[in-house]
Enzyme design. Structure first.
Site, PDB file in Angstrom:
ATOM      1  N   PRO A   1     -40.450 -19.916 -40.263  1.00 52.18           N
ATOM      2  CG  PRO A   1     -38.216 -19.309 -40.616  1.00 52.18           C
ATOM      3  CD  PRO A   1     -39.110 -20.134 -39.716  1.00 52.18           C
ATOM      4  CB  CYS A   2     -43.301 -21.694 -44.259  1.00 55.71           C
ATOM      5  SG  CYS A   2     -44.744 -20.664 -44.068  1.00 55.71           S
ATOM      6  CG  HIS A   3     -41.413 -15.739 -44.827  1.00 52.53           C
ATOM      7  ND1 HIS A   3     -41.537 -16.140 -43.507  1.00 52.53           N
ATOM      8  CD2 HIS A   3     -40.415 -14.822 -44.853  1.00 52.53           C
ATOM      9  CE1 HIS A   3     -40.670 -15.462 -42.772  1.00 52.53           C
ATOM     10  NE2 HIS A   3     -39.965 -14.668 -43.555  1.00 52.53           N
TER      11      HIS A   3
END
Length: 236
Positions: free
Chosen positions: A145-147
DNA sequence: AGGGTGACAGCGT
DNA sequence: TACGCTGCCACCC
């Protein structure tokens, strides 16, 4: 590139295209299809907050997640990146995997952290920008989950699918984006500890005890020490 | 005070 | 190489 190399490229293209078509069950050409797809990786699509995503899976696991204008385009990208063919997974195990991926994409516990935090945890405290580069190249968005990696001041920063999408994703996960931008660090005088605003411990601070800070330094200067669970980065 | 902006250090590709 | 999902500081309002 030689004629022969180009021809080989073309053959691989054709194979990849053929392999990316679904196999109707009971197809008399199933054997041919089996031969064609042996040794290839599996492809399926998946609904997500970003819309429909293509997912490529090898024996190792999920290797590529992304949007594409067509299955063929995704298959091509996958081949360019991993040198592997991809074909529709229509079997039961793929169906189960697709469900698990969809569940993972739906998200569970949400922890938001700054780029600088990731850099420090990775052992390169000054590599915040490089962390951004790494996030930009994340082959499996949402799954990794780089967001949820944001800027040190609590604003959300950039995103491969657009900064608005990033905000939308976070809000969909229940992250108070607006509030986070105002005061990314919270402290309480009852313990003398400060946290990232999204730290589970910070959420237990009673409203009347809550002290808001725009930076870890501000909190530290006010006499608070960093939470041992969320380990906020204090510059210095 | 605190929000906005621009220069630049710094890292890894 | 030049560049980029950043951080920090100086310098403005």
């Amino acid at each position: 590139m030689s004629y022969e190399e180009r021809s080989q490229e073309r053959v691989v293209d054709l194979l990849a295209e053929a392999a990316s078509r679904p196999t109707p069950s009971g197809d008399p050409d199933e054997f041919v299809e089996r031969v064609l797809t042996r040794g290839t990786d599996r492809l399926f699509t998946c609904d997500s907050p970003l819309g429909e995503l293509y997912v490529g899976v090898s024996q190792t696991g999920v290797r590529l997640v992304g949007k594409a204008t067509s299955p063929e385009e995704f298959v091509r990208r996958y081949r360019e990146r991993f040198d592997r063919l991809l074909s529709w997974g229509t079997d039961e195990s793929t169906r189960r995997l697709a469900e698990r991926v969809a569940a993972a994409l739906a998200g569970e516990k949400v922890e938001v952290r700054p780029y600088a935090w990731v850099a420090r945890e990775a052992g390169s405290p000054r590599a915040s920008r490089a962390v951004g580069t790494a996030m930009a190249n994340n082959p499996v968005p949402l799954l990794v989950p780089c967001h949820r990696v944001v800027k040190n001041d609590g604003t959300t920063g950039q995103y491969a699918f657009g900064s608005e999408e990033k905000v939308g994703l976070l809000e969909g996960e229940g992250v108070p984006v607006e509030e986070l931008a105002g005061s990314p660090y919270l402290a309480t005088p009852t313990t003398g500890i400060f946290c990232h605003a999204t730290c589970p411990n910070a959420r237990r601070i009673k409203p009347e005890n809550r002290r808001r800070f725009r930076s870890a330094e501000a909190a530290a200067n006010a006499g608070y020490r960093p939470c041992k669970a969320c380990r906020p980065v204090v510059a210095g």
